[in-house]
Design an enzyme around this catalytic site. Structure first.
Site, PDB file in Angstrom:
ATOM      1  N   GLU C  59       5.529 -11.229  39.542  1.00  0.00           N
ATOM      2  CA  GLU C  59       6.518 -11.825  38.718  1.00  0.00           C
ATOM      3  C   GLU C  59       8.085 -11.588  39.262  1.00  0.00           C
ATOM      4  OE1 GLU C  59       3.794 -10.477  37.637  1.00  0.00           O
ATOM      5  OE2 GLU C  59       3.072 -11.986  36.065  1.00  0.00           O
ATOM      6  N   ALA C  83       5.978 -13.518  27.587  1.00  0.00           N
ATOM      7  CA  ALA C  83       7.332 -12.962  27.800  1.00  0.00           C
ATOM      8  C   ALA C  83       7.125 -11.603  27.950  1.00  0.00           C
ATOM      9  CB  ALA C  83       8.018 -13.059  26.113  1.00  0.00           C
ATOM     10  N   ASP C  84       6.093 -10.832  27.599  1.00  0.00           N
ATOM     11  CA  ASP C  84       5.751  -9.392  28.034  1.00  0.00           C
ATOM     12  C   ASP C  84       5.770  -9.319  29.544  1.00  0.00           C
ATOM     13  OD1 ASP C  84       4.302  -8.604  25.390  1.00  0.00           O
ATOM     14  OD2 ASP C  84       4.160 -10.791  25.728  1.00  0.00           O
ATOM     15  N   HIS C 128       0.861  -8.123  24.664  1.00  0.00           N
ATOM     16  CA  HIS C 128       1.064  -9.782  24.912  1.00  0.00           C
ATOM     17  C   HIS C 128       1.292 -10.400  23.748  1.00  0.00           C
ATOM     18  CE1 HIS C 128      -1.861  -8.616  27.996  1.00  0.00           C
ATOM     19  NE2 HIS C 128      -2.107  -9.989  28.528  1.00  0.00           N
TER      20      HIS C 128
HETATM   21  C1  LIG Z   1       2.066  -8.533  35.417  1.00  0.00           C
HETATM   22  C2  LIG Z   1       0.824  -9.549  34.967  1.00  0.00           C
HETATM   23  N1  LIG Z   1       0.968 -10.994  35.414  1.00  0.00           N
HETATM   24  C3  LIG Z   1       0.211 -11.793  34.987  1.00  0.00           C
HETATM   25  C4  LIG Z   1      -0.898 -11.418  34.019  1.00  0.00           C
HETATM   26  C5  LIG Z   1      -2.204 -12.224  33.557  1.00  0.00           C
HETATM   27  N2  LIG Z   1      -3.183 -11.877  34.288  1.00  0.00           N
HETATM   28  C6  LIG Z   1      -4.233 -11.253  33.425  1.00  0.00           C
HETATM   29  S1  LIG Z   1      -5.605 -10.807  34.406  1.00  0.00           S
HETATM   30  C7  LIG Z   1      -4.863 -12.077  35.745  1.00  0.00           C
HETATM   31  C8  LIG Z   1      -5.746 -12.128  36.970  1.00  0.00           C
HETATM   32  C9  LIG Z   1      -5.951 -10.851  37.572  1.00  0.00           C
HETATM   33  O1  LIG Z   1      -6.710 -10.984  38.779  1.00  0.00           O
HETATM   34  P1  LIG Z   1      -7.138  -9.655  39.420  1.00  0.00           P
HETATM   35  O2  LIG Z   1      -6.370  -8.841  39.584  1.00  0.00           O
HETATM   36  O3  LIG Z   1      -7.883 -10.164  40.841  1.00  0.00           O
HETATM   37  O4  LIG Z   1      -8.246  -9.152  38.521  1.00  0.00           O
HETATM   38  P2  LIG Z   1      -9.754  -9.978  37.805  1.00  0.00           P
HETATM   39  O5  LIG Z   1      -9.423 -10.504  36.526  1.00  0.00           O
HETATM   40  O6  LIG Z   1     -10.327 -10.772  39.040  1.00  0.00           O
HETATM   41  O7  LIG Z   1     -10.586  -8.866  37.872  1.00  0.00           O
HETATM   42  C10 LIG Z   1      -3.554 -12.290  35.343  1.00  0.00           C
HETATM   43  C11 LIG Z   1      -2.819 -13.215  36.290  1.00  0.00           C
HETATM   44  C12 LIG Z   1      -1.031 -10.043  33.491  1.00  0.00           C
HETATM   45  N3  LIG Z   1      -1.813  -9.581  32.810  1.00  0.00           N
HETATM   46  N4  LIG Z   1       0.133  -8.998  34.027  1.00  0.00           N
END
Ligand SMILES: Cc1ncc(C[n+]2csc(CCOP(=O)(O)OP(=O)(O)O)c2C)c(N)n1
Ligand SMILES: Cc1ncc(C[n+]2csc(CCOP(=O)(O)OP(=O)(O)O)c2C)c(N)n1
Ligand SMILES: [Mg+2]
Ligand SMILES: [Mg+2]
Lengths: 324, 339, 324, 339
Positions: C59, C83-84, C128
């Site tokens: 981000e 937004a969080d 969230h």
């Molecule tokens: C800072 C942040 N950005 C975006 C998200 C949205 N998000 C939730 S899970 C995810 C993917 C995460 O991928 P990874 O770290 O490889 O874990 P996996 O889901 O594959 O176990 C995203 C982008 C979030 N929760 N926190």
């Protein structure tokens, strides 16, 4: 009673608490050499580098690691150096520290103090001058304090360190050198209890942090003119001492709230809205906010001064309100 | 991405230990299967992120943690939490937002935690657990304890700033921290390698002075052995360690994600590498009977069906809890500012 | 006039602006597969992966790189997903994007749109669900918008993309599926112009984002009871349409401000303080804020609902105020 | 930290080019010397961070940038800005907060910028310039230009999250970005190595797939040559590049810092490695006269004294500027909310 500076009072409070509780430790950049404002000077000699800990330039880690260290049973005092830099660690403060206890159903508490030196400090410009205290009042889970005197810095920092939840603790950079009497044996000052800095009958002025001193100047000027102003130093913004403010305005019928931060969305709005509602029909004049225009802070002194609320302006406003 | 090789090389099999793994992996799978059912029945209320296909990491890693060690997890944390010893009933109640959930229904799946077994929380913010885990390790060091603090995160998390800051922190202070990256090839709908520069997580850890080991994350034996060594090193004052587990996310990102962005042949292929089946094959080869192995599955299913029934029957949390555990100072009720 | 959803309206506005100006591009996680709420669905097919760009889970880089890309002559539309998560990029938004133009003496502008899906979305829990719009109103340099209808999302997003300064753009997660009429040929909707959703004589209700729909329900209930409420949808919070609000309350003499975010330090305080001051002595009842208590947002529905202001509560409050 | 060897190995000396370096380094030194005097006379109003001892990096790196390339700098950015071609008068006026400063006196030293020469700003937040520079490079790529975007930051900045995120970003998108780390051994009062895990900046860049080169940052020729290659590679579509320049901060962190935390013998030793003296020695060896070299110094001093006099005589910025350039939408004056 001892005379000491605002910076020394903070240092003394921290040292006392560190002596009292071995689980208290402080962490931040350059602490080993006393901190950028000297507010940690000499502490590493007494407590060693594990408890007065340097840190990499990693605000997110300083804040985030402290959340974990708090969960695991220690009591970190986090130094952010400038309130502005705490913006590099907002997820850690707002999404983690503030919410963990609640979100985890009370399985943990997160006792930590986040020291954020705030405010304008001649020609520090837009990235080293901000006062964002109102932000944190909006976040459930956070306590917010902003002391204006050495005695308050001593007593409030002790309370902050003893609190079991995160406290965002704003020290004003322009106050570091301010001297005052401190009772080293005094109890910690509880949050949510304002200090009536001056009693008065005609108008109430509410302020906190450095603005208390500007307001006091205005009160002195007004006194010479026969206007009796009551000056309230809130000391903490969350919780804030609604009772004291309502009692005072109930008596005077007039209120000025003044702060250094931007007026729009500032904590003055919360106070003005609360008082206007609670004392509807009982006010002699509309509640007035005196705060910064919605502009970033400039480097050049004449432009920077446009952001400051002066004692003269506070006095002038009070005068007009009283004669209304 | 993951080794498609399902037959483990011949090795000395610790039957008791791997039997435990097998049972645990089935329990995790059954828990999530029940949770998916609950989700279909609209009784799970927020997003859930199944770890189906990744159970060997939870099992292999957590087998090396003591109850009083700390674990920090991600949004995909059911398996880790169960493996750390959390109570499945409390967990399912939490997923259903019911009374008696670990967090009284206030956190849900993405914030699952059980402090009674050292599980300090999943996290809704990718990568945020890394600094928190480093900090828990910091507390261990300050207090002179012999615990370790272990965090698990995905391959997507290694692109967030806290990854750098937390690993640097742990190494600078030589903390008893173990970092485990579950490299499942995806971050939500995106193939992680497209958004990840350089050779990957292990190289990044090493560039921060942290020894890193990469294993086949679908081989519970390999995970277990690697984790044992790394946890031991961290516990005995050797400073932080890093483990990369290569795996594959067999389900969509969330229960709601049908994952149309990847060919079904790829998923079918990955199913052949199911860590539970691989563990079963190993045990079978070591003389454990098919009946016993099948019993692990049916026992787990029965357990988790009961767990689900229990949660379904549970009441909502008392409304007063909405105002509890905000903070000691100040009364949030007073500030509701309502009519 | 075409019927489309709030999500489609946003997509249509973005697509129109991308066709109009080749320097407009969007960047965020998972955009190539349409974005997590489908609000970018199909766009990569038309504009290609350079202009509908995926991003690493970074981000701070999404926000910070967009500041640089804006300075270097492009117009990024930044997707923050929730937004969080924008709290992972506050330095980049507040210390960099918002201040650069001013701090650099007008040498540059930073045209970028920061899309922040906001608000409670059943059982998304504390990380969230947040609505932090008031924070950004407090930051000089930022414009803040929060549309409540497909037509407004269409018209305001166009304005946001055409603006030469950073716009924090809050779309409400509960509104994605909301259908409404959109005039695809309409001009962009200027910031600072409220929409009078319903005219009325007895009381004014000010809202924005999803809360407009709750307020409308309340207004309908009140109408059945013979109470005529005027409903104002602010559409943008910075600037906000003070003139429209003051004109309305000048007429009705009563005001409720309602928002989904926490009451303390919320933007309702700014409105209440402003109106109480400007219409001092002309109000028939104290200005009332209806907003969330100062607690994080729970997962379990009954607890989550404690945070919501219901149409019933708005109606009840209005009733009591009118009969005062 | 830095090579104490002041005599350069025999090499083909490009006299004209290094004469320019020598002049420029003297101009930077003289500018900062004047600024320090202004600071003593209390005419500089905020903190200034001198780059005395580090001038070879500014000169050597920026010699390889075109006027329309982008440069992003740090709090310690006077030298970089001058080297990019900014007007010294405007800069000094900015430091004194006067009318006619690059930013009309609104930014001061820590936010020095000159967009007319592609200098997009110093920054008061350590590491923040890295993502901004990556973004400027992103714009270059999107627009199909042949510019590069170069950011300079300190060795302390490599521990901040944006370092990871920005470098990963630049590599993932294969951007024309060059990252330059000025490794001067200190971050404020702290020795950087105490807070930095692993082998350092170059290894971190490489772990992100970005080729990195390390040079003696007090050798302007070495910096120039390395930068030339890296800038060229980035400009011609080769993706991002990384340069580490080893140097030493001869002054305190700010003009107000006497740096008592380091032995004076260390500083004395470092002065022997002054990059300007080293460049002079090289030119002398190549046949340039001592008189000419001395003239560079005296010319620079005279120029910057005049620059200082000019700034001193300048007026304050007009008060109205306080309300200018906030944003197009909304009137900040209306919102002053004063009596
Ligand atoms: C800072 C942040 N950005 C975006 C998200 C949205 N998000 C939730 S899970 C995810 C993917 C995460 O991928 P990874 O770290 O490889 O874990 P996996 O889901 O594959 O176990 C995203 C982008 C979030 N929760 N926190
Ligand atoms: C995010 C952030 N944290 C802390 C600071 C305070 N600070 C200013 S300069 C500095 C040291 C920077 O060290 P380095 O990056 O090595 O640059 P150098 O000063 O050596 O040129 C620090 C900690 C800051 N400006 N920004
Ligand atoms: Mg993944
Ligand atoms: Mg340095």
């Amino acid at each position: 009673m001892v005379t000491m500076s605002y910076a020394e009072a903070g240092k003394q409070a921290l040292a006392d608490e560190m002596r009292r509780d071995p689980l208290v430790w402080a962490v931040g950049e350059d602490l080993g050499r006393g901190g950028v404002f000297g507010q940690y000077k000499g502490l590493v000699e007494e407590f060693g580098p594990d408890r007065i800990s340097d840190a990499p330039i990693s605000e997110a880690a300083i804040m985030g690691a402290s959340v974990g260290a708090a969960m695991a049973g220690t009591r970190p005092v986090v130094e952010m150096r400038f309130a502005d830099f705490a913006l590099c660690a907002v997820d850690e403060l707002v999404n983690q520290a503030a919410k963990a206890r609640y979100m985890l159903g009370g399985q943990t508490k997160v006792p930590m103090v986040i020291r954020e030196p705030m405010g304008m400090w001649r020609s520090s410009a837009a990235q080293h001058s901000q006062s964002l205290e109102s932000w944190y009042t909006h976040i459930p889970g956070l306590t917010v304090a902003a002391p204006s005197t050495p005695a308050d810095n001593f007593g409030l920092l002790k309370s902050a360190i003893r609190a079991d939840d995160p406290v965002v603790y704003f020290e004003h950079k322009n106050l570091w050198g301010l001297e005052g009497e401190v009772d080293e044996a005094a109890d910690p000052i509880p949050f949510g209890k304002a200090r009536i800095e001056r009693e008065g009958a005609d108008i109430t002025i509410v302020a906190w942090s450095a603005m208390v001193h500007f307001a006091r100047e205005a009160v002195n000027t007004l006194a010479e003119e026969g206007i009796s102003a009551e000056l309230i130093d809130l000391r903490s913004l969350w919780p804030w001492d609604k009772d004291a403010v309502l009692a005072s305005v109930g008596k005077t019928g007039r209120l000025i709230v003044t702060h250094e931060s931007v007026s729009v969305g500032g904590f003055g709005a919360e106070i003005a809205a609360t008082v206007s509602e609670a004392l509807f029909g009982k006010l002699k004049a509309p509640v007035k906010r005196l705060a910064a225009p919605r502009i970033p802070i400039s480097y050049a002194p004449p432009l920077e001064d446009e952001v400051r609320v002066s004692p003269a302006r506070i006095a002038e406003t009070a005068r007009a309100m009283v004669s209304q | 991405m993951n080794s498609p090789n399902t037959s483990a090389p011949a090795r000395n099999v610790d039957v008791a230990r791997h039997t435990d793994h097998h049972k645990l992996m089935h329990r995790i799978r059954a828990f999530e299967t029940a949770a998916l059912k609950a989700n279909e029945e609209k009784l799970v209320l927020g997003a859930i992120h199944p770890s189906i296909g990744q159970e060997a990491i939870a099992a292999g890693v957590c087998a090396n943690l003591r109850r009083d060690d700390y674990l920090l997890s991600t949004h995909r944390g059911h398996g880790h939490t169960l493996a750390k010893g959390a109570n499945a009933n409390q967990m399912m109640r939490e997923l259903l937002g019911r009374e008696g959930g670990n967090s009284q229904g206030k956190g849900g799946s993405m914030h699952i935690a059980d402090f009674s077994v050292g599980m300090l929380g999943a996290n809704g913010v990718v990568g945020a657990n890394i600094n928190i885990a480093a900090g828990a390790a910091h507390a261990i060091k300050l207090k002179g304890e012999d615990k370790v603090s272990l965090s698990i995160f995905g391959d997507g998390a290694i692109n967030r700033g806290p990854f750098l800051e937390g690993l640097n922190w742990a190494k600078v202070f030589e903390l008893p921290a173990v970092f485990v990256c579950e490299d499942n090839g995806f971050a939500s709908t995106t193939r992680t390698d497209a958004m990840t520069a350089g050779p990957g997580p292990a190289a990044r850890a090493e560039s921060l002075g942290i020894p890193a080991v990469t294993v086949d994350g679908n081989d519970v034996v390999a995970v277990d052995e690697a984790a044992r060594e790394l946890v031991e090193a961290a516990r005995s004052g050797g400073g932080p360690r890093f483990l990369v587990c290569k795996t594959y996310r067999l389900t969509g990102h969330t229960a709601a994600d049908a994952a149309p962005y990847r060919p079904s042949a790829e998923v079918d292929e990955a199913w052949k590498n199911d860590p539970i089946a691989r563990c079963a094959a190993l045990l079978l080869g070591a003389g454990v009977s098919q009946d016993e192995l099948s019993a692990h599955a049916t026992d787990a299913t029965a357990e988790m069906e009961a767990v689900y029934e229990d949660a379904k029957a549970a009441a909502w949390p008392a409304i007063d809890l909405a105002y509890a555990d905000v903070q000691d100072i100040g009364d949030p009720r007073e500030e509701a500012n309502r009519w």
